[in-house]
Write a protein that holds these residues in place. Sequence first.
Motif, PDB file in Angstrom:
ATOM      1  N   ASP A   1      -2.926   3.584   1.895  1.00 15.83           N
ATOM      2  CA  ASP A   1      -2.549   2.361   1.191  1.00 15.83           C
ATOM      3  C   ASP A   1      -1.563   1.558   2.016  1.00 15.83           C
ATOM      4  N   LEU A   2      -1.699   0.239   1.923  1.00 12.49           N
ATOM      5  CA  LEU A   2      -0.796  -0.668   2.634  1.00 12.49           C
ATOM      6  C   LEU A   2       0.582  -0.634   1.967  1.00 12.49           C
ATOM      7  N   ASP A   3       1.602  -0.328   2.762  1.00 15.52           N
ATOM      8  CA  ASP A   3       2.958  -0.237   2.229  1.00 15.52           C
ATOM      9  C   ASP A   3       3.823  -1.337   2.854  1.00 15.52           C
ATOM     10  N   PRO A   4       4.225  -2.321   2.063  1.00 17.59           N
ATOM     11  CA  PRO A   4       4.966  -3.467   2.606  1.00 17.59           C
ATOM     12  C   PRO A   4       6.268  -3.056   3.314  1.00 17.59           C
ATOM     13  N   ASP A   5       6.819  -1.927   2.938  1.00 17.32           N
ATOM     14  CA  ASP A   5       8.076  -1.499   3.567  1.00 17.32           C
ATOM     15  C   ASP A   5       7.901  -1.066   5.018  1.00 17.32           C
ATOM     16  N   MET A   6       6.667  -0.802   5.407  1.00 17.29           N
ATOM     17  CA  MET A   6       6.390  -0.326   6.776  1.00 17.29           C
ATOM     18  C   MET A   6       6.321  -1.468   7.788  1.00 17.29           C
TER      19      MET A   6
END
Lengths: 567, 378
Positions: A311-316
């Motif tokens: 899943d795409l994690d904006p924090d990364m």
Amino acid sequence: MSKRVVIDPITRIEGHLRVEVEVDENNVIQKAWSSSTLWRGIEVILKGRTPMDVGLIVQRICGVCTYSHYRCGTEAVENALGVKIPLNAKYLRSLMQTSLYMHDHIVHFYHLHGLDWVDVVSALSADPALAAQEAMKYTANPIAAGEGDLRAVQERVAGLVETGKLGPFANAYWGNGTYKFTPEQNLIALSHYLKALEIQRIAAEMLAIFGGKSPHPQSIVVGGVTSVRDMLSPARLQEWKQKHQIVQDFIIRAYKADIVMAAAAFGAEPSVLGGVNVKNFLATEDFLLSDGQYMFNQGVIMNGDLGNVSDLDPDMIAEDATHAWYKADGPQHPYDGTTVPDYTGFVERDTVYGKLPTVDGDGKYTWVKSPRYNGEPVEVGPLASLLVSYARGNQVVVDSVNGLLEATGLPVGALFTTLGRTAARMLQTVIVAEEGLKTFDAMLTNMQSDEATYVKPEIDSSKEYVGHAMIEAPRGMLSHWIRIKGGLVENYQAVVPTTWNAGPVDAQGKMGPYEASLIGLKLEDPTKPLEVIRIIHSFDPCMACAVHVMDYKGQNLGEFKIDPNGF
Amino acid sequence: METHEALYQQGVARMEQLRKLQPRTGETLQQKMEQNGITRRDFMKWSAAVTAMLALPLPFSTLVAEAAELADRVPLVWLHMAECTGCSESLIRTDTPNLDTLIFNHVSLEYHETLMAAAGWQAEENLEHALSAYKGNYLLAVEGAVPTANNGAYLTVGCKGHTGLHIIKEAAEGAAAIISVGTCAAFGGIQAAAPNPTGAKGVYEVVDRTVINLGGCPPSEKNIVGTLMYFIMFGKLPALDMFNRPKWAYGARVHDNCERRGRFDAGEFVEEFGDQGAKDGYCLYKVGCKGPYTYNNCPTERFNHHTSWPVLAGHGCIGCSEPNFWDDMADFEKPLGRQLLHGLDATSDTVGAVILGATAVGIGAHAVASIFAKSEEE
């Protein structure tokens, strides 16, 4: 002896881009630098303005994917304020997005990228009768490819060439050995190049129906959409649908057919079989089909592993500016980025054209930063979006991709090439055109019982708000990040597709997709680097998008003071 | 102001001159039209429409037709500065039948980065060639603002790494006329909005020449092509307003010809987007329309083959063809009556304050118009 090749301007793109490569004695590229040479500073300008104006302002980041920034900026504000817009507004926005994609990808393939595949001069020696038969191989029902059509196109171009004045076609790399179409195939594609000029106008009209105009539509506001009269008008809806039909027809009978033809002709051409050297891909969920259901999935693929999507994690997400013309000490998340211009200019050195100013590859050399996902460079765009959906088992995408591979006889691995990137853009266009009608129908159904298009947003100036939006722009995943304080924009950052793809090498020495894609490429003639241009165009560069990136936090605005008597 | 008779004679003389010049491409306009399926009749209708758009009497339409045919004598150099390419996008979306595009291509397009096939060194060569070979004769169109801070370093173009500022000055020197296409080239545009970090300026601020300003973000393709046609026809610039915009295109306020004008006069306003007034097409003034302060022909020409324009789509005009509108007219979804503009604060305040009294609004708004109508005749 290595040789430096400088290509500036890269034409047929949006914005200003310089690419430099170093080739060895066999003309194989050993090093590559991508440099954007314009900086505009739009986020600085956003500071202290009302969040309600954000969409209109960030829209001017780009006149090509103009609607994408408009929508993404507006949705970032809605996310920050917690505004839930009505379903009709979501559908209308999705339909405008559909219109944009149908326009944008056609223009890209034919008018920006097309001349990298099509040798206009070669088309002159084609036999129009044979070409008409050839066209039948790629679709049962070709468009603008009958013998008469093709003969007229040929005469038209012959007239131009005979005068020796090629106008916009002058001084290009015609005759380069990496052009692989036969004269007949060139003639077919050239005919479609001209037909597409007309079709793209109709596609732009589709966007204008609900958007007011194109480029720079003006019908989205924080809280919804304004084109309620158009939405409620059966005549307007029919107008949209009819134009959609014309454009969709072209997409299937010309665009799709031409890509299948290109796959056959270029399928063994070494210079298009590479070009995907960063095998990390990232995409977000987008295109609302019905309440809660989307056309494309979100996710991240690393190292080309289609069996493993996370899943795409904006924090990364973080941006590195080590080699960009900004002062910065390390990777920064968009909410906390600092961007202080630090222009260091060019270095004079020998090139294949003699002494020229060139980029300082060891130092700073571009206005684009390097976004990284969990520290790694990634590619975004239609290829990334399709790969993520494919790996997720999205049935429409799986069928579409497998269908193309079957039609061309190419293996899945062919997706990870320049050809694959160009083909993915076409497949995405086909899917958007076909599936987008579901959105249209869902809106009609919803309108039977619901005419709402807007909710009034409330801002409490004693509160602070933070929000972001992620959408798929035609060039890939686009995210806008905002902080609101005192009822005004306190901080703004956009991380755009071309930044992901065009960014310079980072502090770890990792290259971004543009640069990496060029390494190992053999040039037929370094003074006519068609292969470089073809690869770079396959990403669909949009430099104005990439170089708007500017965040004022921690920055001394005094540095920007201009001497009014300077000129 | 000269008489139409004198202007016509000037046009005839100009055509005479152009006819003596070598065409730059082999194909005649007639041939190009045939290849595009455009009949002579379509062409004459187009010429009449352009004539009317340029506010010239109908007899000029033969002159327009002739100028279109001789347009291939006029080289055009189109430069991109600090911009988003929206103006070029606007232009390539011109009407079907695509006569406007055809005319644009018929003018000998020597350099245009978004459209040309050449790249890199070869592209730069094309530009250098055009500037020297056609010195004194080419039309220079500019899209985008000119960054001037840090000696112009915020924009460089070409293998030689010249700044945009350098290129503009060089290109301006040999140009027969200079056209700033769009609000960025004309007035600096979005990058020149406060605090203008790159020192972006309109072209007229950095060259020592008269520049014709086609405001608009983007400008309508009609205004671009009409300006080209006027120059080809008469070899000079049309009458300009106080901001050097052609009066034929920017002579009336958006408000004057707005399809919702009757609603304004009747005091019928959209109070909130999406309300019953919005569904019924009421006036957008109270949700921020800047039509009363904006000079352009959007309501009559619309965009994208007359498909729509912002006000038809339910959003107020944002004033995009006016200088400094990003600062002067923000916040865009609120009425402007609350703030100063062009020193006309008294009048615009009147508009805002008496918004519910339709007659007074009308009078106030017309007063603004009469002040703006004062122009700089050439």
